[in-house]
Write a protein that holds these residues in place. Sequence first.
Motif: not given
Ligand SMILES: Nc1ncnc2c1ncn2[C@@H]1O[C@H](COP(=O)(O)OP(=O)(O)OP(=O)(O)O)[C@@H](O)[C@H]1O
Length: 237
Positions: A12, A14-17, A41, A167, A198
């Motif tokens: 969680g 933010g890697s996908t974002s 996922k 992040n 953000d």
């Molecule tokens: N820099 C940021 N600022 C605000 N919100 C963020 C930021 N980066 C990610 N997010 C938010 O955090 C949440 C998790 O992001 P994301 O799905 O990209 O994480 P992940 O690491 O891929 O999660 P997972 O482990 O479930 O695959 C999402 O709601 C995303 O919009």
Amino acid sequence: MQRIFVKGIKGGIGSTSVVANLACVLKKSDVDVIAIDLDAKSDLGLHFGLKWTSTKGWSNESNFEDALLHFRKDSDGVLFLPFGDNEVTLEDIVSTVNNCKKLDYKASSWLLFDCPDHINISHYPLEEKDIVIELVTCDAICHSLIYKRLQTLKTAESTWKHFFVVNRYNSASVLEFDLFSLWQSTLPFMAPFFINSDEVIKEATANRNVALNCAPYSVANDDFETLAGWLVSRAAL
Ligand SMILES: Nc1ncnc2c1ncn2[C@@H]1O[C@H](COP(=O)(O)OP(=O)(O)OP(=O)(O)O)[C@@H](O)[C@H]1O
Ligand SMILES: [Mg+2]
């Protein structure tokens, strides 16, 4: 071709974002970008306009030639390969990473992998030129996880370029400021900047898009441009 593996030090973060936003920023600077979803996922496509009802991807195929049929191009021209909805083994993931080498790409292309947090990075077939970005947040849990990771990196004798990138940085938090300063002054492999927290990133995802297209003058988009520029300089080393 420059390969970038992006993973969170925990879930969680933010890697996908980051993969989706980085891919679009790189593409806008005229670099060919291919983004591969390695996480079951299968949510990378959501940032590229893929409908959530579209569930199939490379994991649904038994060979890479058929998996190629699942490649899509987003409105910015980023090529991406969704994960799909089939169960896979670590071997399947490794072979997908290896098979991506067969893609018909230019030498200047960038290949970005969205890696699940639970697979240890040393299980990927990494090479010297590869860059691994391990995302962290400025909190006590990541503080402890970074130290543990540094131990495993030492024993893995990693030859790839490994970096920690912060992040979701909250500039109003004294604790985050202190941790970021501490990490900058004491830890190896820390990127010298952070990606701010953000709301634009969440809003862009709600529009099945990225910050660049939804809010080009946002803090988030500036941060992804910084990340892209810094990666270009790391890749050149
Ligand atoms: N820099 C940021 N600022 C605000 N919100 C963020 C930021 N980066 C990610 N997010 C938010 O955090 C949440 C998790 O992001 P994301 O799905 O990209 O994480 P992940 O690491 O891929 O999660 P997972 O482990 O479930 O695959 C999402 O709601 C995303 O919009
Ligand atoms: Mg993810």
